[in-house]
Design a protein around this motif. Structure first.
Motif, PDB file in Angstrom:
ATOM      1  N   GLU A  37       0.831  -1.201   0.000  1.00 29.33           N
ATOM      2  CA  GLU A  37       0.000   0.000   0.000  1.00 29.33           C
ATOM      3  C   GLU A  37       0.870   1.257   0.000  1.00 29.33           C
ATOM      4  OE1 GLU A  37      -3.082  -0.008  -0.448  1.00 29.33           O
ATOM      5  OE2 GLU A  37      -3.762  -2.026   0.086  1.00 29.33           O
ATOM      6  N   GLU A  38       1.953   1.234   0.795  1.00 26.07           N
ATOM      7  CA  GLU A  38       2.848   2.383   0.859  1.00 26.07           C
ATOM      8  C   GLU A  38       3.549   2.608  -0.477  1.00 26.07           C
ATOM      9  OE1 GLU A  38       6.716   4.068   3.385  1.00 26.07           O
ATOM     10  OE2 GLU A  38       5.754   2.168   3.955  1.00 26.07           O
ATOM     11  N   ARG A  41       1.218   4.248  -2.888  1.00 30.43           N
ATOM     12  CA  ARG A  41       1.095   5.688  -2.635  1.00 30.43           C
ATOM     13  C   ARG A  41       2.330   6.432  -3.160  1.00 30.43           C
ATOM     14  NH1 ARG A  41      -1.018   3.881   2.324  1.00 30.43           N
ATOM     15  NH2 ARG A  41       0.995   4.196   3.365  1.00 30.43           N
ATOM     16  N   ASN A  44       1.958   6.876  -6.696  1.00 35.99           N
ATOM     17  CA  ASN A  44       0.705   7.527  -7.089  1.00 35.99           C
ATOM     18  C   ASN A  44      -0.102   6.627  -8.021  1.00 35.99           C
ATOM     19  OD1 ASN A  44      -1.176   9.613  -7.009  1.00 35.99           O
ATOM     20  ND2 ASN A  44      -0.341  10.584  -8.846  1.00 35.99           N
ATOM     21  N   THR A  45      -0.151   5.350  -7.655  1.00 33.43           N
ATOM     22  CA  THR A  45      -0.881   4.385  -8.463  1.00 33.43           C
ATOM     23  C   THR A  45      -1.653   3.448  -7.539  1.00 33.43           C
ATOM     24  OG1 THR A  45      -0.674   2.796 -10.283  1.00 33.43           O
ATOM     25  CG2 THR A  45       1.019   2.697  -8.570  1.00 33.43           C
ATOM     26  N   SER A  46      -2.196   2.385  -8.047  1.00 32.97           N
ATOM     27  CA  SER A  46      -3.031   1.489  -7.252  1.00 32.97           C
ATOM     28  C   SER A  46      -2.258   0.266  -6.760  1.00 32.97           C
ATOM     29  CB  SER A  46      -4.225   1.011  -8.082  1.00 32.97           C
ATOM     30  OG  SER A  46      -3.777   0.198  -9.149  1.00 32.97           O
ATOM     31  N   ARG A  47      -2.804  -0.339  -5.723  1.00 35.13           N
ATOM     32  CA  ARG A  47      -2.241  -1.594  -5.204  1.00 35.13           C
ATOM     33  C   ARG A  47      -2.242  -2.655  -6.294  1.00 35.13           C
ATOM     34  NH1 ARG A  47      -4.242  -6.233  -2.601  1.00 35.13           N
ATOM     35  NH2 ARG A  47      -2.957  -6.963  -0.844  1.00 35.13           N
TER      36      ARG A  47
END
Length: 251
Positions: A37-38, A41, A44-47
């Motif tokens: 998840e980090e 972030r 600046n994209t998705s898991r």
């Protein structure tokens, strides 16, 4: 090595994949402590995108990717090697892979052999350094190229060139606003244009007749400046020269 895994699947990677990998390489030693998840972030994209690139690299998931990097970092540390060399290795290896799979590369070498005159335009200082290096390399083989020093000079020359000539344009971003008129004039005159840009869709590559790509992984420095390595651009210069020597039987 992690760079070997990237090289193996390079042609399957999209721009999001390359963005995630650039973040991983910039933070290589920290990745073993960063969760999915980090990292998403940070990119600046998705898991889901992080998990997808993990699969493309032939890991079962992000956890296995992270453990693999931990193993490589620990191994590099025990051998006394700085892990900061990994991005440079990856840039070079992926650029070589791109050249090997780029069918236009051999056509560019043929154009160098047959062109009546060859001009090289670099859009910035580092790009001009690369242009000078290409000029220096080919001068050794008696193939003389002219380095265009400024945009105004490029515009003037474009009025004099013709279909027997060849023009290289070297640009990191591929933005063409400053010299698009010169490019359009060259296209009207059927002067062959070779672009050398960083990997990805860009306006210069779209306008060029032949496209060569250098893989670059920008590094964000603590002073908020972005460092772009030009190692891969110089690698392209060397490969062009050596292929020219082989094709003309000078070695």
């Amino acid at each position: 090595m992690f760079s070997d895994k990237m090289n193996k699947v390079y042609n399957q990677l999209n721009e999001t994949d390359l963005l995630i990998l650039s973040v991983i390489l910039r933070n290589f030693e920290k990745i073993p402590t960063i969760g999915v998840e980090e990292l998403a972030r940070m990119c600046n994209t998705s898991r889901t995108s992080v998990l997808r690139i993990s699969k493309k690299l032939e890991f079962s998931g992000y956890g296995e990717l992270r453990n693999y990097i931990k193993w490589e970092v620990d191994k590099a540390s025990s051998n006394g090697f700085a892990s900061s060399i990994t991005p440079v290795e990856t840039e070079t290896e992926c650029t070589i892979s791109e050249l090997k799979n780029n069918k236009q590369f051999e056509e560019v070498v043929e154009k160098i052999i047959s062109a009546k005159r060859i001009f090289i335009y670099g859009t910035g200082q580092a790009q001009r350094n690369c242009a000078n290096e290409i000029q220096r390399l080919f001068m050794q083989a008696g193939k003389y190229m002219f380095v265009i020093k400024a945009t105004a000079e490029f515009q003037l020359l474009s009025e004099e060139l013709n279909e027997d000539d060849l023009v290289f344009v070297i640009s990191l971003s591929g933005e063409i606003e400053r010299f698009k008129d010169a490019l359009h004039l060259l296209k009207m005159k059927k002067t062959a244009i070779v672009s050398i840009t960083s990997f990805g869709n860009n306006l210069l590559a779209a306008e060029a007749d032949y496209r060569l790509y250098a893989v670059t992984l920008p590094i964000q420095m603590k002073n908020n400046k972005l460092h772009n390595s030009f190692v891969s651009f110089f690698a392209i210069a060397e490969f062009l020269f050596r292929s020219y020597l082989e094709r003309t039987e000078l070695i």
